[in-house]
Design an enzyme around this catalytic site. Structure first.
Site, PDB file in Angstrom:
ATOM      1  N   THR A   1       6.159 -44.336 -23.839  1.00 38.58           N
ATOM      2  CA  THR A   1       5.418 -44.197 -22.591  1.00 38.58           C
ATOM      3  C   THR A   1       6.037 -43.074 -21.783  1.00 38.58           C
ATOM      4  OG1 THR A   1       5.047 -45.155 -20.406  1.00 38.58           O
ATOM      5  CG2 THR A   1       6.847 -46.088 -21.651  1.00 38.58           C
TER       6      THR A   1
ATOM      7  N   GLN B   1      -0.071 -34.626 -18.026  1.00 39.05           N
ATOM      8  CA  GLN B   1       1.328 -34.997 -18.238  1.00 39.05           C
ATOM      9  C   GLN B   1       1.603 -35.620 -19.605  1.00 39.05           C
ATOM     10  OE1 GLN B   1       2.853 -36.829 -14.324  1.00 39.05           O
ATOM     11  NE2 GLN B   1       0.655 -36.609 -14.106  1.00 39.05           N
TER      12      GLN B   1
ATOM     13  N   ARG C   1      29.609  -8.611 -25.280  1.00 40.23           N
ATOM     14  CA  ARG C   1      30.785  -8.829 -26.121  1.00 40.23           C
ATOM     15  C   ARG C   1      31.767  -7.749 -25.672  1.00 40.23           C
ATOM     16  NH1 ARG C   1      28.773 -13.166 -29.458  1.00 40.23           N
ATOM     17  NH2 ARG C   1      26.610 -12.747 -29.804  1.00 40.23           N
TER      18      ARG C   1
ATOM     19  N   GLN D   1       2.748 -38.928 -12.571  1.00 34.80           N
ATOM     20  CA  GLN D   1       2.574 -40.325 -12.959  1.00 34.80           C
ATOM     21  C   GLN D   1       3.944 -41.009 -13.034  1.00 34.80           C
ATOM     22  OE1 GLN D   1       0.204 -40.052 -16.546  1.00 34.80           O
ATOM     23  NE2 GLN D   1      -1.684 -40.011 -15.366  1.00 34.80           N
TER      24      GLN D   1
ATOM     25  N   GLY E   1      29.980 -19.474 -25.877  1.00 33.84           N
ATOM     26  CA  GLY E   1      30.241 -20.157 -27.142  1.00 33.84           C
ATOM     27  C   GLY E   1      31.734 -20.322 -27.374  1.00 33.84           C
TER      28      GLY E   1
ATOM     29  N   ARG F   1      25.029 -20.102 -38.128  1.00 31.78           N
ATOM     30  CA  ARG F   1      25.936 -19.527 -39.126  1.00 31.78           C
ATOM     31  C   ARG F   1      26.787 -20.601 -39.811  1.00 31.78           C
ATOM     32  NH1 ARG F   1      29.011 -15.360 -35.823  1.00 31.78           N
ATOM     33  NH2 ARG F   1      27.964 -16.530 -34.206  1.00 31.78           N
TER      34      ARG F   1
ATOM     35  N   GLU G   1      20.639 -19.803 -41.497  1.00 30.45           N
ATOM     36  CA  GLU G   1      21.116 -18.489 -41.942  1.00 30.45           C
ATOM     37  C   GLU G   1      22.477 -18.584 -42.652  1.00 30.45           C
ATOM     38  OE1 GLU G   1      22.519 -17.198 -37.439  1.00 30.45           O
ATOM     39  OE2 GLU G   1      21.915 -15.650 -38.845  1.00 30.45           O
TER      40      GLU G   1
ATOM     41  N   ASP H   1      23.105 -22.845 -31.104  1.00 29.97           N
ATOM     42  CA  ASP H   1      23.373 -23.463 -32.414  1.00 29.97           C
ATOM     43  C   ASP H   1      23.763 -24.934 -32.332  1.00 29.97           C
ATOM     44  OD1 ASP H   1      22.921 -21.019 -33.486  1.00 29.97           O
ATOM     45  OD2 ASP H   1      25.024 -20.495 -33.778  1.00 29.97           O
TER      46      ASP H   1
END
Ligand code: ADP
Length: 949
Positions: free
Chosen positions: A676, A815, A230, A721, A260, A352, A406, A308
């Protein structure tokens, strides 16, 4: 040729033994050391030596490796040397020392400016230099080329920087990897800015040129390897001014930001201000007018890295699904202890302003109650919470799980926190209640398959967006909608995102829900309708519309089958229907092995893998008698059927629909929930179980690649597969960084194998000899009958000579995965609810008519073909596709749909593995290797001729 340009190897060839020895001595004298282990292979008794100049002996460069061989007749093997236009450039720490050494050996040299020119005993031109930044070119014309690249108004040759900013998110590394590699493949110069915007402000070592290898091994690493921070400085104009100077001095005017909404806002502020910042730098004399003119505009492209999933105009953000994995793992673990002690747990998760994580975790773990910011509970929520918990306990539940975001709020905007919830549960219900705050666990760990794929395809799109941009286009945000990558205006997305918080603060919760992606409110309804035992009777249908619904599994087990069954049962009960579970597929149905299911009977099924009901591959009409099926349906008065399975389920529905003309009791609505791992059911983008399988494959591949790396120079051919479809190989290939994939859609040919051997050889020749890489190739089990996994591995082993060897790994039933992934659980819940709705839609009319006429319901509830359908995922939505209509788009022989959306990712696997991106050195060395082989063949032939002539 210079190691500072990313060239780490070169090849020299002496034509006589004397010259060979002399050359070795020469390079030893100037600091190179022999790497004896490189030429000691059994079959390799030719004269050949590898020599290395350690990075320590050079000025800020990587190790430089020379291979010197003795080979009569060949003097130049590097194509760039053969035209006499280039030289070997060696960075040295101390120019004077080098000069002294050359003098001692009586090797002529000449100083010019800050360079020292000389030749080795083979006549190879050498340039010694000790200023790395000035040493990017050896051909004087390269200077011009670089300048031209800089001015090129065309789409390539841009200098693009990528940075990660704000909170870290798993998937940022795959994103940086894709951006760097795709950018290089498009001819751009790629840079990484370390430590987010702080790196832009600081410049120096924090803005680094990235080459192909810089991002090797980054796919599976969580967090961000280029760091994030930041940065307060960047919020000031002065800081941004420094950032511009740092960028322009490197010729960078395009930035891809992964972060973000805060980071993306910062990026847009920067772009808007850029012209004025450039002007200020020019006016202050910090940059020339020419530079200012060249870099008039800044291109910004945004990618959303956020756990988020809180950004508008995109369905999903990078990191959110991995975070959900962490939450589900934790809640699954908490479930076991809660169950043991009959406890209640209140689990706080991140978010948030966004309840996505809490909501999805609630669905995926079968929580009893959730609290999210967008949908505050009514004011009497403590009473309602207690009622729900009490009712679930009365039904026999031994645990109570409450998930709280939160940022959860009540309607008066007071925070709803974990501790008060705990107090309510313990004081009012006497439950032994604990609080768990998951915290930063949610950010950590290796990215899941979905995030690796998302970050990769979005990273590629971000580079494309840079290349397509012009000064008039708005900054784009790379998002995802309807399972497709999108480009939307960045600031619009940021504004809409901020609007959610604003709507919540204004108590406009309907608007807040509306601003989330379209699935969000549907998922919320799915949670309440399937998890909470309804007490309001608001969901109940009138008596006459209630159905007897059979649910059964068919085909191989797939993650999500149990979760789908659980939701179908619970939602059916909340609607007033009678869910009946059938054990062991259609064979169980003909034997009548079925029972009414209860709400508590399916408790705890969501996280369970495999099939609780039992499953097999027997298809009605083919393996199981159709008459008996019709008989049992009539006997048990079944009025709707949900078949959960893969291609067998689809085939079953086709047969049942065909036979309706003979058996009236089959005229009931029947639907398939595709499940499947092969993802080969027509009518759906995804089947249940595919995400679980992809995760199982990529985490196995991570372990295999690690083993391959440790064993040095090993290629693993990993068999996956998928039946006759390459979905798993392609998507897992993209998510695990496979070198290439062999899929049934393409088959395998000898020519393809030859080209792959060459590619692998080039990669291994280009590797640092001390840091050999492990590599994997994915092969779908049915890709070829001739070139089996074993055969391919043997071919690679044989043709890899001393450069690499090969092993196989057949993943088999691993798998199918253990615990279903959160995405599969959520998809299962959604599809199961829609399946019940489908049965209702196709029976309501007739039931109501008979009811109004006072008659009992008929056996034939619905004869139209639309009432036998696949409930599939189509982009954001759910689609009902009648099986009869789907037949035209089905390749029955190969058991798959005719089209495949995922095939668009196929070429990306090879591209990001570096196909066609060999360095000239690697190419030269392959050429040399081929010549060596040719010589060996000739020698063998001469021996043969001498012996028998
Ligand atoms: P996120 O990107 O996860 O939302 P932040 O909101 O903390 O994280 O933003 C990350 C960084 O982006 C900030 O530290 C700051 O350097 C930069 N940034 C955010 N908003 C602005 C802005 N309006 N102007 C300039 N820089 C900004």
């Amino acid at each position: 040729m210079s190691n500072t340009q990313g060239f780490s190897h070169f090849v020299l060839c002496a034509s006589t033994p004397d010259k060979y020895e002399e050359t070795i001595t020469f390079y030893e004298a100037i600091g190179f050391q022999r790497m004896l282990d490189q030429c000691k292979t059994k079959e390799d008794n030719r004269h050949k030596v590898w020599m290395k100049l350690k990075a320590a002996a050079q000025a800020q460069a990587a190790d430089l490796v020379i291979k010197i061989t003795l080979s009569e007749g060949n003097t130049f093997l590097d194509p760039r040397q053969s035209n006499g236009e280039s030289a070997v450039v060696i960075l040295v720490k101390d120019m004077e020392k080098t000069r002294a050494k050359l003098d001692i050996m009586s090797v002529q040299c000449q100083s010019q400016h800050d360079r020292l020119y000389s030749c080795d005993p083979l006549g190879t031109p050498l340039i010694f230099y000790n200023k790395p930044h000035g040493l990017l070119k050896t051909d004087p014309r390269d200077d011009m080329c670089d300048e031209m690249r800089h001015f090129d108004p065309g789409k390539t040759h841009r200098r693009i920087a990528i940075l990660t900013s704000g909170g870290d998110a798993p998937g940022m590394n795959p994103c940086v990897r894709a951006v760097v590699r795709y950018g290089i493949s498009m001819g751009c110069d790629m840079y990484a800015v370390y430590e987010g915007y702080q790196g832009l402000v600081d410049g120096g070592e924090r803005i680094r040129r990235m080459d192909w290898k810089s991002v090797r091994g980054w796919l599976h690493v969580g967090g961000t390897l280029i760091g994030t921070a930041r940065c307060k400085d960047f919020q000031q104009r002065q800081g941004r001014l420094r950032a511009v100077e740092n960028l322009v001095s490197r010729g960078i005017d395009s930035i891809i930001v992964c972060g973000g909404d805060g980071s993306l806002t910062g990026a847009d502020v920067f772009r808007a201000e850029w012209p004025s910042l450039i002007k200020e730098l020019k006016d202050n004399g910090k940059i020339t007018s020419e530079l200012a003119e060249k870099h008039k505009h800044l291109t910004i492209v945004g990618l959303v890295g956020s756990i988020d999933n809180d950004m508008a105009l995109t369905d999903i953000t990078i990191g959110a699904v991995t975070s959900l994995h962490r939450i589900c793992e934790s809640v699954d673990a908490i479930n076991t202890t809660a169950l043991s002690h009959s406890r209640a747990f209140v689990v706080e998760v991140m978010g948030r302003h966004c309840g996505w994580l809490a909501l999805m975790a609630g669905i995926a773990t079968g929580a009893d109650f959730i609290f999210i910011p967008e949908r505050p509970p009514d004011d009497d929520w403590p009473e309602r919470l207690c009622k729900v918990a009490r009712r679930h306990r009365d039904l026999g539940k031994r645990k109570t799980i409450v998930i709280v975001a939160e940022g959860a709020l009540d309607t008066s905007l007071n925070p709803i926190k974990a501790d008060p919830i705990k107090n309510i549960l313990s004081e009012r219900l006497g439950l032994d209640t604990r609080v768990t705050t998951l915290g930063h666990v949610q950010r950590g760990g290796s990215p899941c398959a979905a995030d690796r794929i998302l970050a990769t395809v979005q990273g590629v799109q971000a580079v494309r967006a840079v290349l397509d941009s012009n000064p008039d286009t708005e900054s784009p945000l790379i998002g995802m909608s309807n399972n497709k990558v999108t480009c939307t205006p960045l600031m619009k997305a940021v504004e809409l995102t901020h609007e959610v918080a604003k709507a919540i603060s204004e108590k406009n919760f309907a608007r807040a829900m509306e601003l989330r992606d379209p699935q969000f409110s549907e998922e919320y309804d799915a949670f309440t309708a399937s998890t909470i035992m309804d007490d309001t009777t608001s969901l109940l249908l009138p008596e006459y519309a209630r159905l007897r619904i059979a649910i059964l599994h068919i085909g191989a087990p797939a993650g999500g089958m149990n979760a789908a069954t659980r939701t179908a049962v619970r939602y059916a009960l909340n609607r007033g229907h009678h869910p009946i579970v059938v054990y062991n597929g259609f064979t169980g149905l003909v034997r009548g092995t079925m029972e009414d299911e209860t709400w508590i009977g399916v408790d705890g099924w969501t996280p369970r893998g495999g099939s609780e009901l039992g499953t097999n591959r027997y298809i009605p009409g083919k393996d199981v008698d159709m008459g008996m099926i019709a008989y049992q349906i009539q006997k048990h008065q079944i009025q709707g059927m949900i078949v959960i399975g893969g291609f067998e389920a689809y085939s079953a529905l086709v047969e049942l629909e065909k036979e309706r003309v003979h058996y009236p009791s089959l005229c009931i609505p029947i639907c398939q929930l595709p499940a499947t791992i092969s993802n080969n059911v027509p009518g759906t983008d995804f089947s249940l179980g595919t995400d679980t399988a992809l995760n199982a494959i990529i985490f196995s591949c991570d372990a295999i690649a690690q083993s391959a790396r440790s064993s040095r120079r090993r290629v693993f051919v990993v068999e996956v597969q998928g039946g006759k479809t390459g979905y798993l190989a392609v998507e897992a290939g993209l998510a695990s960084g496979a070198n290439t994939v062999y899929i049934p859609e393409e088959g395998i040919s000898l020519a393809r194998l030859q080209s792959d051997v060459k590619h692998l050889m080039a990669l291994y020749l280009d590797d640092d000899p001390d840091k050999s890489e492990g590599r994997i190739i994915l092969r779908t089990e049915t890709a070829s009958n001739t070139y089996t996994t074993e055969v391919i591995s043997n071919i690679l082993k044989e043709e890899g000579h001393q450069f690499f060897d090969s092993r196989t790994a057949i993943l088999g039933h691993i798998q199918q995965g253990d615990t279903p992934s959160p995405l599969d659980r959520i998809r299962a819940t959604r599809l199961a609810m829609r399946a019940i709705e489908f049965l209702e839609i196709h029976t309501n009319g007739v039931l109501e008519t008979y009811h109004n006429q006072g008659k009992p319901p008929p056996v034939e509830l619905n004869t139209c073909h639309e009432s036998v359908a696949v409930i599939g995922i189509a982009g954001n939505g759910v689609r009902y596709s009648p099986v009869r209509d789907l037949l035209v788009e089905t390749d029955i022989k190969n058991r798959k749909p005719r089209g495949a959306w995922w095939y668009a990712d196929r070429d990306l696997v090879d591209l990001l593995a570096g196909r066609g991106m060999f360095t000239p050195e690697a190419q030269a060395r392959i050429h040399e290797h081929e010549q060596d082989e040719e010589e060996e063949r000739k020698a063998e032939r001469r021996k043969f001729e001498r012996r028998y002539s």
